[in-house]
Design a protein around this motif. Structure first.
Motif, mmCIF file in Angstrom:
data_model
loop_
_atom_site.group_PDB
_atom_site.id
_atom_site.type_symbol
_atom_site.label_atom_id
_atom_site.label_comp_id
_atom_site.label_asym_id
_atom_site.label_seq_id
_atom_site.Cartn_x
_atom_site.Cartn_y
_atom_site.Cartn_z
ATOM 1 N N ALA A 125 0.786 -1.400 -0.074
ATOM 2 C CA ALA A 125 -0.025 0.104 -0.017
ATOM 3 C C ALA A 125 0.875 1.324 -0.036
ATOM 4 O O ALA A 125 1.992 1.305 0.569
ATOM 5 C CB ALA A 125 -0.979 -0.027 1.202
ATOM 6 N N LEU A 126 0.334 2.342 -0.656
ATOM 7 C CA LEU A 126 1.046 3.632 -0.720
ATOM 8 C C LEU A 126 0.449 4.585 0.484
ATOM 9 O O LEU A 126 -0.705 4.699 0.446
ATOM 10 C CB LEU A 126 0.857 4.322 -2.116
ATOM 11 C CG LEU A 126 1.617 5.625 -2.456
ATOM 12 C CD1 LEU A 126 2.999 5.619 -2.085
ATOM 13 C CD2 LEU A 126 1.277 6.121 -3.625
ATOM 14 N N GLY A 127 1.331 5.206 1.319
ATOM 15 C CA GLY A 127 1.034 5.963 2.045
ATOM 16 C C GLY A 127 0.817 7.432 1.726
ATOM 17 O O GLY A 127 1.267 7.858 0.735
ATOM 18 N N PRO A 128 0.167 7.935 2.743
ATOM 19 C CA PRO A 128 -0.041 9.575 2.186
ATOM 20 C C PRO A 128 1.185 10.477 2.267
ATOM 21 O O PRO A 128 2.033 9.962 2.952
ATOM 22 C CB PRO A 128 -1.353 10.024 3.248
ATOM 23 C CG PRO A 128 -1.075 9.122 4.143
ATOM 24 C CD PRO A 128 -0.789 7.747 3.706
ATOM 25 N N PRO A 129 1.062 11.674 1.817
ATOM 26 C CA PRO A 129 2.304 12.652 2.136
ATOM 27 C C PRO A 129 2.539 12.692 3.651
ATOM 28 O O PRO A 129 1.761 12.731 4.538
ATOM 29 C CB PRO A 129 1.937 13.832 1.690
ATOM 30 C CG PRO A 129 0.794 13.679 0.673
ATOM 31 C CD PRO A 129 0.127 12.435 1.027
ATOM 32 N N SER A 130 3.816 12.809 4.058
ATOM 33 C CA SER A 130 4.342 13.051 5.305
ATOM 34 C C SER A 130 3.897 13.989 6.020
ATOM 35 O O SER A 130 3.542 14.235 7.395
ATOM 36 C CB SER A 130 5.725 12.313 5.509
ATOM 37 O OG SER A 130 6.382 13.458 4.756
ATOM 38 N N LYS A 131 3.899 15.248 5.160
ATOM 39 C CA LYS A 131 3.506 16.582 5.871
ATOM 40 C C LYS A 131 2.971 17.314 4.767
ATOM 41 O O LYS A 131 3.449 17.298 3.758
ATOM 42 C CB LYS A 131 4.945 16.956 6.445
ATOM 43 C CG LYS A 131 4.552 18.148 7.330
ATOM 44 C CD LYS A 131 5.750 18.800 7.828
ATOM 45 C CE LYS A 131 5.661 19.970 8.695
ATOM 46 N NZ LYS A 131 6.800 20.557 9.512
ATOM 47 N N VAL A 132 1.897 18.172 5.058
ATOM 48 C CA VAL A 132 1.414 19.281 4.175
ATOM 49 C C VAL A 132 1.399 20.496 4.952
ATOM 50 O O VAL A 132 0.965 20.904 6.097
ATOM 51 C CB VAL A 132 0.190 18.830 3.715
ATOM 52 C CG1 VAL A 132 -0.458 19.906 2.851
ATOM 53 C CG2 VAL A 132 0.049 17.636 3.050
ATOM 54 N N VAL A 133 2.073 21.661 4.247
ATOM 55 C CA VAL A 133 2.178 22.910 4.975
ATOM 56 C C VAL A 133 1.315 23.817 3.966
ATOM 57 O O VAL A 133 1.667 23.844 2.736
ATOM 58 C CB VAL A 133 3.576 23.353 5.192
ATOM 59 C CG1 VAL A 133 3.593 24.796 5.827
ATOM 60 C CG2 VAL A 133 4.170 22.251 6.279
ATOM 61 N N LEU A 134 0.612 24.806 4.406
ATOM 62 C CA LEU A 134 -0.269 25.686 3.703
ATOM 63 C C LEU A 134 0.477 27.217 4.346
ATOM 64 O O LEU A 134 0.586 27.378 5.331
ATOM 65 C CB LEU A 134 -1.689 25.941 4.121
ATOM 66 C CG LEU A 134 -2.454 24.564 3.806
ATOM 67 C CD1 LEU A 134 -3.930 24.495 4.011
ATOM 68 C CD2 LEU A 134 -2.236 23.978 2.296
ATOM 69 N N ALA A 135 0.414 28.089 3.442
ATOM 70 C CA ALA A 135 1.094 29.467 3.394
ATOM 71 C C ALA A 135 0.194 30.413 2.424
ATOM 72 O O ALA A 135 0.081 30.205 1.242
ATOM 73 C CB ALA A 135 2.729 29.619 3.371
ATOM 74 N N PRO A 136 -0.303 31.278 2.857
ATOM 75 C CA PRO A 136 -1.118 32.452 2.070
ATOM 76 C C PRO A 136 0.081 33.203 1.429
ATOM 77 O O PRO A 136 1.248 33.689 1.945
ATOM 78 C CB PRO A 136 -1.769 33.239 3.025
ATOM 79 C CG PRO A 136 -1.013 33.018 4.331
ATOM 80 C CD PRO A 136 -0.547 31.984 4.405
ATOM 81 N N ALA A 137 -0.288 33.706 0.227
ATOM 82 C CA ALA A 137 0.743 34.456 -0.665
ATOM 83 C C ALA A 137 -0.485 35.603 -1.457
ATOM 84 O O ALA A 137 -1.011 35.111 -2.432
ATOM 85 C CB ALA A 137 1.209 33.700 -1.615
#
Length: 413
Positions: A125-137
């Motif tokens: 099985a393939l796992g999800p991304p280890s981390k997701v970071v959001l930043a406004p621009a």
């Protein structure tokens, strides 16, 4: 014939009891996987053990080695009571094919081997991304995605080069029916979501995908963040620049003005440049005995300097006898009656002067601060003598600024 039949019956009984005592093999072998973490699990019917304790043995072998005459299986879990075995430590090649087998044991009894074939590239099985970071621009959102990690904390892109991400985002709202989700597929780790509303909350979730074997991970937990203002118009940028430039100019100007004021104040306090009027300076310089305090000026040394004063002893002139004064030579000087020290002829005094033989009026040379001019031994008339003295006094007055002292000058005619 009977004997042969009896032997056959005994053999059938022994065979039946041996089959009944044989253990059942494990069933439903399965691999529980996540990226490169592999756990082999199985099921087993406990009722076939007759209440006796049962252990399991798990082994593995690369599939291409099955064709070898001498097969050497590697034991991973030996006589474990659990119905699973962790295979992660084997560091299996992600694109290889491996054979796993499990056997149940109870005392001297052993079950048959249960075998399973496993290919990580196809079945893991393939796992999800280890981390997701959001930043406004501005009115955009920058999404930074970290790759899924292997058991050795390396990126799964080393094993799956065609892996990509599916980004789903929507505007956060309490009305769930009004939500309109949008999807973006990308293989980059940094994605900018554009054309969003300013000052609006958006939620983002990401999924890992691998289309060759139709693999897809679960979505990450939704992250929500608010966007900022949109792009600033050029005229606002120009206006902000001019305002900031004017403020900087005013600050610099005020700083220079304050520095100049401080400098002038300190200079005027410690180094005054204002001088007294000339008539006041002349008065102060020409009145050494005055009660008015004198100011020190840069030329004070020149003011203190004065000419040398020579004091000569009183010269006693010899008496000059002459004829008595007549009407042709009137008396030119009158005795001083202004309060100074005047001396009248009192006969018998020791004062020096010019006296006539007849006891008439005579002249006496007074002591002064400068040397007197000697008179000729020859006879001179009183008028000539007075003219000479007046002429000498006039030249001395013109040559020096004399300050009156408490000296005594008696002039008698």
């Amino acid at each position: 014939m009977f004997a042969v039949f009896y032997v056959s019956v005994l053999m059938w009984c022994f065979t039946t009891s041996a089959v009944e005592a044989e253990l059942a093999a494990p069933q439903d072998l399965d691999m529980i996987t996540m990226n490169t973490q592999y756990i082999l699990s199985w099921n087993w019917d406990q009722s076939t053990a007759g209440g006796h304790p049962v252990t399991f043995t798990a082994q593995y072998l690369a599939k291409f080695k099955l064709k070898w005459k001498k097969k050497s299986w590697t034991t991973v879990c030996d006589r474990t009571s659990q119905t699973c075995c962790d295979m992660t430590a084997l560091n299996l090649h992600y694109h290889g094919i491996f054979m796993f087998r499990v056997q149940a044991s109870s005392g001297r009894n052993h079950s048959e081997w249960a075998i399973k074939e496993f290919c990580p590239d196809k079945e893991a099985a393939l796992g999800p991304p280890s981390k997701v970071v959001l930043a406004p621009a501005g009115n955009h959102l920058d999404v930074t995605i970290s790759d899924p990690l292997t058991s050795a904390n390396t990126s799964m892109r080393e094993n799956i080069h065609q892996m990509y991400y599916r980004i789903v985002y929507w505007e956060h709202s309490t009305d769930t029916q009004a939500l309109r989700k949008q999807t973006v597929n990308t293989s980059a780790n940094l994605v900018t979501l554009s054309d969003l509303k300013a000052w609006t909350f958006y939620c983002v979730t990401v999924q890992s995908r691998y289309d060759y074997y139709n693999k897809s991970s679960t979505f990450t937990h939704p992250d929500c963040i608010q966007t900022e203002a949109g792009p600033i118009p050029w005229w606002q940028i120009l206006l902000y620049f001019l305002v900031s430039l004017m403020i900087c100019f005013l600050v610099v100007l005020l700083s220079l003005y304050g520095f100049y004021r401080c400098y002038t104040t300190l200079k005027a306090t410690f180094f005054p440049s204002i001088q007294l009027p000339p008539h006041i300076q002349e008065y102060l310089c020409s009145s050494p005995g005055s009660d008015v305090p004198r100011l020190l000026t840069p030329d004070s040394e020149a003011e203190v300097m004065c000419d040398k004063l020579s004091i000569c002893p009183e010269v006693v002139h010899p008496e000059i006898h002459g004829p008595p004064p007549s009407e042709d030579f009137p008396v030119l000087l009158e005795p001083d009656t202004s309060g100074r020290h005047s001396r009248q002829d009192s006969g018998g005094s020791g004062d020096s002067g010019v006296y006539s033989n007849e006891g008439g009026s005579g002249l006496r040379q007074p002591p002064s601060t400068q040397c007197s001019v000697g008179m000729e031994d020859s006879w001179q008339s009183p008028s000539d003598l007075m003219q000479v003295k007046m002429k000498d006094m006039g030249s001395e007055v013109r040559g020096h600024h004399l300050i009156t002292d408490e000296g005594i000058m008696d002039m008698c005619v």
